[in-house]
Write a protein that holds these residues in place. Structure first.
Motif, PDB file in Angstrom:
ATOM      1  N   PRO A   1       0.812  -1.223   0.000  1.00 15.65           N
ATOM      2  CA  PRO A   1       0.000   0.000   0.000  1.00 15.65           C
ATOM      3  C   PRO A   1       0.842   1.268   0.000  1.00 15.65           C
ATOM      4  O   PRO A   1       0.342   2.332  -0.357  1.00 15.65           O
ATOM      5  CB  PRO A   1      -0.824  -0.115   1.282  1.00 15.65           C
ATOM      6  CG  PRO A   1      -0.116  -1.096   2.133  1.00 15.65           C
ATOM      7  CD  PRO A   1       0.613  -2.024   1.201  1.00 15.65           C
ATOM      8  N   ASP A   2       2.123   1.152   0.358  1.00 13.83           N
ATOM      9  CA  ASP A   2       2.999   2.320   0.376  1.00 13.83           C
ATOM     10  C   ASP A   2       3.227   2.902  -1.017  1.00 13.83           C
ATOM     11  O   ASP A   2       3.584   4.064  -1.157  1.00 13.83           O
ATOM     12  CB  ASP A   2       4.329   2.000   1.049  1.00 13.83           C
ATOM     13  CG  ASP A   2       5.063   0.820   0.428  1.00 13.83           C
ATOM     14  OD1 ASP A   2       4.393  -0.076  -0.128  1.00 13.83           O
ATOM     15  OD2 ASP A   2       6.302   0.773   0.513  1.00 13.83           O
TER      16      ASP A   2
ATOM     17  N   PHE B   1      -0.582   4.881  -4.237  1.00 14.93           N
ATOM     18  CA  PHE B   1      -0.893   6.198  -4.801  1.00 14.93           C
ATOM     19  C   PHE B   1       0.037   6.515  -5.966  1.00 14.93           C
ATOM     20  O   PHE B   1      -0.415   6.990  -7.013  1.00 14.93           O
ATOM     21  CB  PHE B   1      -0.796   7.293  -3.737  1.00 14.93           C
ATOM     22  CG  PHE B   1      -1.065   8.663  -4.304  1.00 14.93           C
ATOM     23  CD1 PHE B   1      -2.369   9.073  -4.524  1.00 14.93           C
ATOM     24  CD2 PHE B   1      -0.023   9.505  -4.638  1.00 14.93           C
ATOM     25  CE1 PHE B   1      -2.629  10.324  -5.073  1.00 14.93           C
ATOM     26  CE2 PHE B   1      -0.281  10.751  -5.186  1.00 14.93           C
ATOM     27  CZ  PHE B   1      -1.573  11.166  -5.400  1.00 14.93           C
ATOM     28  N   ALA B   2       1.327   6.253  -5.792  1.00 11.12           N
ATOM     29  CA  ALA B   2       2.282   6.546  -6.865  1.00 11.12           C
ATOM     30  C   ALA B   2       1.966   5.736  -8.122  1.00 11.12           C
ATOM     31  O   ALA B   2       2.006   6.265  -9.240  1.00 11.12           O
ATOM     32  CB  ALA B   2       3.712   6.268  -6.391  1.00 11.12           C
ATOM     33  N   VAL B   3       1.651   4.476  -7.953  1.00  7.62           N
ATOM     34  CA  VAL B   3       1.310   3.632  -9.100  1.00  7.62           C
ATOM     35  C   VAL B   3       0.036   4.147  -9.764  1.00  7.62           C
ATOM     36  O   VAL B   3      -0.036   4.246 -10.994  1.00  7.62           O
ATOM     37  CB  VAL B   3       1.159   2.151  -8.675  1.00  7.62           C
ATOM     38  CG1 VAL B   3       0.578   1.315  -9.794  1.00  7.62           C
ATOM     39  CG2 VAL B   3       2.511   1.602  -8.239  1.00  7.62           C
ATOM     40  N   ASN B   4      -0.957   4.505  -8.955  1.00  9.19           N
ATOM     41  CA  ASN B   4      -2.204   5.055  -9.497  1.00  9.19           C
ATOM     42  C   ASN B   4      -1.925   6.297 -10.331  1.00  9.19           C
ATOM     43  O   ASN B   4      -2.427   6.445 -11.441  1.00  9.19           O
ATOM     44  CB  ASN B   4      -3.158   5.366  -8.344  1.00  9.19           C
ATOM     45  CG  ASN B   4      -4.421   6.063  -8.788  1.00  9.19           C
ATOM     46  OD1 ASN B   4      -4.392   7.204  -9.261  1.00  9.19           O
ATOM     47  ND2 ASN B   4      -5.538   5.402  -8.612  1.00  9.19           N
TER      48      ASN B   4
ATOM     49  N   TYR C   1       9.820  -4.545   2.788  1.00 13.34           N
ATOM     50  CA  TYR C   1       8.581  -3.904   3.220  1.00 13.34           C
ATOM     51  C   TYR C   1       7.390  -4.665   2.655  1.00 13.34           C
ATOM     52  O   TYR C   1       7.491  -5.327   1.634  1.00 13.34           O
ATOM     53  CB  TYR C   1       8.507  -2.463   2.738  1.00 13.34           C
ATOM     54  CG  TYR C   1       9.485  -1.511   3.379  1.00 13.34           C
ATOM     55  CD1 TYR C   1      10.420  -1.932   4.308  1.00 13.34           C
ATOM     56  CD2 TYR C   1       9.480  -0.180   3.041  1.00 13.34           C
ATOM     57  CE1 TYR C   1      11.307  -1.045   4.879  1.00 13.34           C
ATOM     58  CE2 TYR C   1      10.370   0.710   3.607  1.00 13.34           C
ATOM     59  CZ  TYR C   1      11.280   0.268   4.524  1.00 13.34           C
ATOM     60  OH  TYR C   1      12.157   1.152   5.074  1.00 13.34           O
ATOM     61  N   GLY C   2       6.275  -4.541   3.316  1.00 14.96           N
ATOM     62  CA  GLY C   2       5.054  -5.168   2.819  1.00 14.96           C
ATOM     63  C   GLY C   2       4.077  -5.376   3.950  1.00 14.96           C
ATOM     64  O   GLY C   2       4.305  -4.952   5.084  1.00 14.96           O
ATOM     65  N   LEU C   3       2.992  -6.022   3.648  1.00 13.02           N
ATOM     66  CA  LEU C   3       1.981  -6.303   4.656  1.00 13.02           C
ATOM     67  C   LEU C   3       2.299  -7.598   5.380  1.00 13.02           C
ATOM     68  O   LEU C   3       2.653  -8.593   4.748  1.00 13.02           O
ATOM     69  CB  LEU C   3       0.603  -6.437   4.006  1.00 13.02           C
ATOM     70  CG  LEU C   3      -0.013  -5.166   3.472  1.00 13.02           C
ATOM     71  CD1 LEU C   3      -1.369  -5.460   2.871  1.00 13.02           C
ATOM     72  CD2 LEU C   3      -0.156  -4.132   4.576  1.00 13.02           C
ATOM     73  N   PHE C   4       2.167  -7.553   6.675  1.00 11.25           N
ATOM     74  CA  PHE C   4       2.360  -8.742   7.481  1.00 11.25           C
ATOM     75  C   PHE C   4       1.097  -8.957   8.296  1.00 11.25           C
ATOM     76  O   PHE C   4       0.618  -8.052   8.981  1.00 11.25           O
ATOM     77  CB  PHE C   4       3.574  -8.579   8.400  1.00 11.25           C
ATOM     78  CG  PHE C   4       4.834  -8.336   7.637  1.00 11.25           C
ATOM     79  CD1 PHE C   4       5.529  -9.398   7.067  1.00 11.25           C
ATOM     80  CD2 PHE C   4       5.309  -7.054   7.436  1.00 11.25           C
ATOM     81  CE1 PHE C   4       6.674  -9.180   6.332  1.00 11.25           C
ATOM     82  CE2 PHE C   4       6.468  -6.824   6.705  1.00 11.25           C
ATOM     83  CZ  PHE C   4       7.141  -7.897   6.153  1.00 11.25           C
ATOM     84  N   VAL C   5       0.540 -10.131   8.218  1.00  9.24           N
ATOM     85  CA  VAL C   5      -0.695 -10.447   8.922  1.00  9.24           C
ATOM     86  C   VAL C   5      -0.345 -11.233  10.181  1.00  9.24           C
ATOM     87  O   VAL C   5       0.393 -12.211  10.119  1.00  9.24           O
ATOM     88  CB  VAL C   5      -1.643 -11.266   8.024  1.00  9.24           C
ATOM     89  CG1 VAL C   5      -2.918 -11.623   8.751  1.00  9.24           C
ATOM     90  CG2 VAL C   5      -1.954 -10.490   6.747  1.00  9.24           C
TER      91      VAL C   5
ATOM     92  N   SER D   1      -7.722  -3.857   3.673  1.00  2.00           N
ATOM     93  CA  SER D   1      -8.154  -3.194   2.444  1.00  2.00           C
ATOM     94  C   SER D   1      -7.614  -1.777   2.425  1.00  2.00           C
ATOM     95  O   SER D   1      -7.548  -1.117   3.462  1.00  2.00           O
ATOM     96  CB  SER D   1      -9.692  -3.176   2.388  1.00  2.00           C
ATOM     97  OG  SER D   1     -10.140  -2.484   1.250  1.00  2.00           O
ATOM     98  N   TRP D   2      -7.238  -1.312   1.253  1.00  4.70           N
ATOM     99  CA  TRP D   2      -6.783   0.061   1.097  1.00  4.70           C
ATOM    100  C   TRP D   2      -7.105   0.495  -0.320  1.00  4.70           C
ATOM    101  O   TRP D   2      -7.312  -0.325  -1.211  1.00  4.70           O
ATOM    102  CB  TRP D   2      -5.291   0.207   1.392  1.00  4.70           C
ATOM    103  CG  TRP D   2      -4.427  -0.562   0.439  1.00  4.70           C
ATOM    104  CD1 TRP D   2      -3.885  -0.109  -0.729  1.00  4.70           C
ATOM    105  CD2 TRP D   2      -4.029  -1.921   0.565  1.00  4.70           C
ATOM    106  NE1 TRP D   2      -3.171  -1.113  -1.329  1.00  4.70           N
ATOM    107  CE2 TRP D   2      -3.251  -2.246  -0.554  1.00  4.70           C
ATOM    108  CE3 TRP D   2      -4.267  -2.909   1.521  1.00  4.70           C
ATOM    109  CZ2 TRP D   2      -2.694  -3.489  -0.751  1.00  4.70           C
ATOM    110  CZ3 TRP D   2      -3.723  -4.159   1.316  1.00  4.70           C
ATOM    111  CH2 TRP D   2      -2.936  -4.436   0.197  1.00  4.70           C
TER     112      TRP D   2
END
Length: 176
Positions: A4-5, A8-11, A41-45, A84-85
């Protein structure tokens, strides 16, 4: 999907995919260098039995020079896990900053209720109302105060659905 970091830049870069310039190409290379340096970096559940839902939102008010429509950014947490983001442009131009933030809350409400219905189908219904977090106190007041209605006729009627949900106790709205 797990970064998710950079969403926005990709969008933003995708908006110029078919008519990119040297500036956009430099931004793409910067993004790739960032990814190479932040590979871990990334999401960790993590395991968390809580089904408490919290929705965080922010919106600019036509800050982009290319398009006057506002951009929403949001994140939904289930317990302590980001599930979700999103970052996207609103379909219409907001006349007021508060209208932009209020529309962002309304979009979040729909996403929150979708997640709650999914949890209900899995027999994991949250025991407390979801909390919507917004940094605009005026938008928060609009979710529960009907006195402002005369001043907000320009906001489409379906945006006021959030008032019904807050009034019935299905949601709570807070300023962060």
């Amino acid at each position: 999907m797990t970064r998710p970091d950079i969403s926005f830049a990709v969008n933003k870069l995708c908006q110029y995919m078919h008519a990119r310039t040297d500036v956009h190409w430099k931004a793409i290379k910067w993004l790739l260098r960032y990814l190479a340096s932040a590979i871990s970096y990334g999401l960790f559940v993590t395991h968390n039995p809580s089904c408490h839902i919290q929705y965080y939102t922010n919106s600019d008010w036509g800050d982009c020079n290319d398009d006057p429509r506002s951009i929403n950014g949001d994140a939904i947490y289930l317990g302590c896990n980001l599930v979700s983001w999103d970052a996207k442009k609103q379909p219409t131009v907001a006349r007021l900053y508060i209208g932009s933030e209020y529309k962002s809350l309304e979009n979040g409400m729909a996403e929150v209720f979708w997640i709650q219905s999914l949890l209900t189908e899995l027999d994991l219904s949250p025991s407390v109302p979801a909390i919507l977090w917004c940094d605009n106190i005026g938008a928060i007041y609009f979710t529960s105060n009907h006195i402002f209605h005369a001043r907000t006729k320009h906001i489409e009627l379906d945006y006021h659905t959030i008032r019904k949900k807050v009034g019935s106790g299905q949601l709570q709205a807070h300023c962060h």
